[in-house]
Motif scaffolding. Structure first.
Motif, mmCIF file in Angstrom:
data_model
loop_
_atom_site.group_PDB
_atom_site.id
_atom_site.type_symbol
_atom_site.label_atom_id
_atom_site.label_comp_id
_atom_site.label_asym_id
_atom_site.label_seq_id
_atom_site.Cartn_x
_atom_site.Cartn_y
_atom_site.Cartn_z
ATOM 1 N N GLU A 1 0.828 -1.227 0.000
ATOM 2 C CA GLU A 1 0.000 0.000 0.000
ATOM 3 C C GLU A 1 0.850 1.259 0.000
ATOM 4 O OE1 GLU A 1 -1.666 -2.425 2.372
ATOM 5 O OE2 GLU A 1 -2.608 -2.897 0.453
ATOM 6 N N GLY A 2 2.166 1.115 -0.067
ATOM 7 C CA GLY A 2 3.034 2.287 -0.085
ATOM 8 C C GLY A 2 3.343 2.806 1.306
ATOM 9 N N HIS A 3 3.059 2.036 2.346
ATOM 10 C CA HIS A 3 3.403 2.452 3.707
ATOM 11 C C HIS A 3 4.833 2.049 4.008
ATOM 12 C CE1 HIS A 3 -1.120 1.920 4.344
ATOM 13 N NE2 HIS A 3 -0.859 3.219 4.191
ATOM 14 N N VAL A 4 5.532 2.962 4.735
ATOM 15 C CA VAL A 4 6.930 2.668 5.077
ATOM 16 C C VAL A 4 6.954 1.604 6.180
ATOM 17 C CG1 VAL A 4 9.097 3.632 5.922
ATOM 18 C CG2 VAL A 4 7.577 5.023 4.517
ATOM 19 N N THR A 5 7.626 0.496 5.919
ATOM 20 C CA THR A 5 7.712 -0.555 6.945
ATOM 21 C C THR A 5 9.008 -0.421 7.746
ATOM 22 O OG1 THR A 5 8.681 -2.067 5.343
ATOM 23 C CG2 THR A 5 6.309 -2.217 5.663
ATOM 24 N N ARG A 6 10.077 -0.009 7.068
ATOM 25 C CA ARG A 6 11.374 0.151 7.739
ATOM 26 C C ARG A 6 12.158 1.260 7.057
ATOM 27 N NH1 ARG A 6 13.032 -5.842 6.736
ATOM 28 N NH2 ARG A 6 11.332 -5.503 5.278
ATOM 29 N N GLN A 7 13.006 1.886 7.831
ATOM 30 C CA GLN A 7 13.915 2.873 7.232
ATOM 31 C C GLN A 7 15.330 2.467 7.635
ATOM 32 O OE1 GLN A 7 13.706 6.826 8.826
ATOM 33 N NE2 GLN A 7 15.037 7.683 7.257
ATOM 34 N N ILE A 8 16.200 2.345 6.644
ATOM 35 C CA ILE A 8 17.601 2.025 6.945
ATOM 36 C C ILE A 8 18.377 3.334 6.755
ATOM 37 C CG2 ILE A 8 19.584 0.567 6.352
ATOM 38 C CD1 ILE A 8 17.521 -1.385 5.078
ATOM 39 N N ARG B 1 12.340 1.826 12.800
ATOM 40 C CA ARG B 1 10.932 1.592 12.468
ATOM 41 C C ARG B 1 10.137 2.725 13.098
ATOM 42 N NH1 ARG B 1 11.411 -4.047 11.030
ATOM 43 N NH2 ARG B 1 13.480 -4.482 11.817
ATOM 44 N N ARG B 2 9.865 3.756 12.363
ATOM 45 C CA ARG B 2 9.093 4.866 12.922
ATOM 46 C C ARG B 2 8.125 5.371 11.863
ATOM 47 N NH1 ARG B 2 12.096 10.425 12.430
ATOM 48 N NH2 ARG B 2 13.248 10.062 10.533
ATOM 49 N N ASN B 3 7.168 6.119 12.336
ATOM 50 C CA ASN B 3 6.127 6.563 11.428
ATOM 51 C C ASN B 3 6.572 7.813 10.661
ATOM 52 O OD1 ASN B 3 3.888 7.140 10.094
ATOM 53 N ND2 ASN B 3 2.517 7.177 11.874
ATOM 54 N N ILE B 4 6.905 7.627 9.400
ATOM 55 C CA ILE B 4 7.308 8.785 8.598
ATOM 56 C C ILE B 4 6.363 8.911 7.407
ATOM 57 C CG2 ILE B 4 9.756 9.257 9.082
ATOM 58 C CD1 ILE B 4 10.362 6.987 7.158
ATOM 59 N N GLN B 5 5.091 8.574 7.678
ATOM 60 C CA GLN B 5 4.117 8.590 6.602
ATOM 61 C C GLN B 5 3.910 9.997 6.048
ATOM 62 O OE1 GLN B 5 3.827 5.496 5.977
ATOM 63 N NE2 GLN B 5 2.906 6.133 4.075
ATOM 64 N N GLU B 6 4.204 10.991 6.896
ATOM 65 C CA GLU B 6 4.027 12.385 6.500
ATOM 66 C C GLU B 6 4.820 12.713 5.229
ATOM 67 O OE1 GLU B 6 5.158 14.944 9.668
ATOM 68 O OE2 GLU B 6 4.589 16.757 8.563
ATOM 69 N N VAL B 7 6.091 12.245 5.195
ATOM 70 C CA VAL B 7 6.943 12.516 4.030
ATOM 71 C C VAL B 7 6.393 11.808 2.802
ATOM 72 C CG1 VAL B 7 9.379 12.693 3.416
ATOM 73 C CG2 VAL B 7 8.748 12.015 5.714
ATOM 74 N N MET B 8 5.797 10.624 3.042
ATOM 75 C CA MET B 8 5.294 9.848 1.918
ATOM 76 C C MET B 8 4.053 10.500 1.336
ATOM 77 S SD MET B 8 7.191 7.430 1.151
ATOM 78 C CE MET B 8 6.123 6.603 0.003
ATOM 79 N N SER B 9 3.217 11.126 2.189
ATOM 80 C CA SER B 9 1.979 11.680 1.656
ATOM 81 C C SER B 9 2.209 13.007 0.932
ATOM 82 C CB SER B 9 0.923 11.797 2.768
ATOM 83 O OG SER B 9 1.507 12.440 3.873
ATOM 84 N N HIS B 10 3.078 13.892 1.464
ATOM 85 C CA HIS B 10 3.266 15.117 0.686
ATOM 86 C C HIS B 10 4.713 15.615 0.610
ATOM 87 C CE1 HIS B 10 1.388 16.021 4.646
ATOM 88 N NE2 HIS B 10 2.392 16.865 4.767
#
Ligand code: ADP
Length: 513
Positions: A52-59, A71-80
């Motif tokens: 679904e395009g959600h970030v599962t992990r960030q390296i 593993r943190r919520n960075i959905q903000e960057v993904m949406s805009h």
């Protein structure tokens, strides 16, 4: 600007790195670190995305420091943010000065200063499965050559991510399958192409005393017979066979070749059924034997009554009826005793029999009936002798039962085709007719004793049937190492095929039958 030679070198190093481990985070962490060092970036990130395009992990990686996984919520960057823009447009973006780039979103908790950045997608079959971003505190640090290099690295990383996803998926499916196998009440084994047991369900471990897996099939007790049976099944393209275990058990072994898994072998313990069957056969044999003599006496006296006494018309009808029914009983008894003999393996000394002659003789025997029913009979026999090792009486029974059924069940004006084909190791006998055809549900039961297809009756009412003919055909054929089956379509006709191992080919002049 990155020189071409350096680009080629880093791409080569990345490709090598991607093959070093199955641990995706470790591999991508090292690839990211290489990228950061090669481009001179101050920080780099690899975002892994789900379907679904959600970030599962960030390296994350920076020069001279080991990578780390967050593993943190960075959905903000993904949406805009710029990352979201790259995700939606599916191609890389270069922000030479983020302060003037409206796509840029500064994370509220970010402590790093970024003036220039580039982000490229990890693209696989029109799906973005991750994003690679590089950052620098100096504006216009990155140019098109950095973007091209990052895109090359990302395309390789995308393959690794996709492979890891498929690997996890297959592993998950395999585990569910194993759970299912474990719940099955019969032994189930998975065997690879080198005949090693790679999985044994709980029932197999208990019942076949398998203590460990990843061992050769031959290493378990009974493994030898099972291996031979599997070879036979593969050669014959059949999917089940009976295997007799050394401790007296009988298993109905069925196989299924599963791509990527090997061969799944299920062993159904049918010892109890076999014992019941043998008890039933023993009982039927004893009764048949005991009925034979009194029946012969009844028939003898009926013959005397018929010929020696001057009977009234009613008396004649009664005696004829006695003889008719007694004859039918005798046929049934003889067939039952025959079957018992075949099943017990009692056979004359096997000899070399010419099936071509046997087929010819049987078809000639039925010529009167076929003429009466105006059947067109086509015989398709090879010139040379088809030799089978066995008893000519038994082989005649096979052919005779198949031909008599074709004659019996095919209505007037129908067509019967009898053919023999010989290849290197087998002889195929086929009897095809344009009779009523047999419904699919009945086909599987056809070769059982006493089975008759409901609603299929001989086209001549005087012809009697016992339901034993095809069991005799099957018993003899299997006793000779062959197999028999039917293909049939209701309203079109049936073809009975019987395959027997051939002895060898010899010219018709030296034949025996
Ligand atoms: P029988 O013919 O004595 O009944 P068989 O074992 O030879 O016993 O056949 C079993 C049943 O299979 C028959 O009763 C009949 O219903 C069906 N059958 C056998 N051969 C044919 C055929 N050629 N066409 C249609 N049905 C057949």
């Amino acid at each position: 600007m990155i020189p071409y030679a350096a680009t080629a070198d880093i791409i080569y190093k990345v490709a090598r790195q991607l093959n070093t481990s199955l641990d995706l985070e470790e591999v991508l962490g090292k690839v990211l670190h290489l990228t950061v060092e090669a481009t001179g970036a101050e920080r780099g990130s690899l975002f892994l995305l789900d379907d679904e395009g959600h970030v599962t992990r960030q390296i994350q990686s920076s020069p001279h420091k080991p990578y780390k996984v967050v593993r943190r919520n960075i959905q903000e960057v993904m949406s805009h943010g710029l990352a979201g823009w790259v995700y939606r447009h599916q191609h890389g973006a270069l922000a030479t000065d983020v302060t003037t780039d409206e796509r840029w979103v500064q994370l509220p908790d970010s402590t790093h200063e970024t003036r220039s950045a580039l982000i490229v997608p990890l693209l696989r079959q029109d799906t973005v499965n991750g994003l690679l971003s590089l950052h620098h505190s100096q504006k216009r640090f990155f140019d098109e050559s950095h973007l091209a290099l990052a895109a090359g690295i990302a395309s390789q990383a995308a393959v690794a991510v996709e492979n890891a996803r498929l690997f996890t998926q297959i592993k998950g499916e395999r585990e569910s399958l194993y759970m299912l196998f474990n719940a099955m009440p019969m032994p189930v084994l998975e065997i690879d192409t080198e005949s090693n047991i790679i999985f044994a369900n709980q029932m197999a471990r208990q019942s076949l005393q398998i203590k460990e897996v990843n061992i050769p099939l031959m290493a378990i007790e009974g493994g030898n017979q099972l291996n031979l049976a599997l070879g036979k099944l593969h050669r014959r393209a059949e999917n089940h066979i009976e295997v007799h275990w050394s401790d007296g058990r009988v298993f109905n072994v069925s196989i299924n070749d599963v791509p990527q898994l090997g061969t799944v072998v299920a062993l159904d313990d049918i010892t109890h059924l076999k014992e019941l069957d043998s008890m039933k056969s023993q009982f039927v044999q004893t009764v048949s034997h005991d009925l034979k003599n009194p029946l012969a006496i009844i028939m003898g006296f009926a013959e005397v009554l018929k010929t020696d006494l001057d009977l009234s018309e009613t008396g004649q009808t009664c005696v004829d009826s006695i003889l008719n029914n007694a004859t039918q009983m005798r046929v049934l008894i003889e067939e039952l005793l025959d079957l018992a003999e075949i099943e017990a393996g009692i056979d004359d000394t096997p000899e070399s029999c010419n099936l071509t002659n046997i087929v010819n003789a049987v078809v000639t025997n039925y010529s009167l009936q076929t003429k009466k029913k105006k059947h067109t009979v086509v015989l398709d026999l090879p010139q040379e002798a088809c030799l089978v090792q066995g008893s000519s009486v038994r082989l005649s029974q096979v052919v005779s039962n198949l031909v008599s059924n074709a004659v019996k069940y095919t209505p007037n004006d129908g067509k019967i085709n009898v053919s023999l084909i010989q290849n290197d190791s087998e002889i195929w006998l086929q009897v095809a007719d344009t009779g009523p055809g047999i419904p699919p549900a009945a086909q599987s039961q056809l070769f059982q004793k006493f089975y008759r297809v409901p609603d299929i009756h001989a086209s001549d009412s005087y012809v009697k049937s016992t339901g034993l003919g095809l069991s005799i055909v099957k018993a003899i054929t299997e006793d000779y190492g062959g197999r028999v089956w039917v293909t049939s379509e209701v309203g079109v006709g049936s073809t009975f095929a019987c395959v027997l191992p051939c002895k060898s080919t010899m010219s018709t002049s030296d034949e025996t039958d």
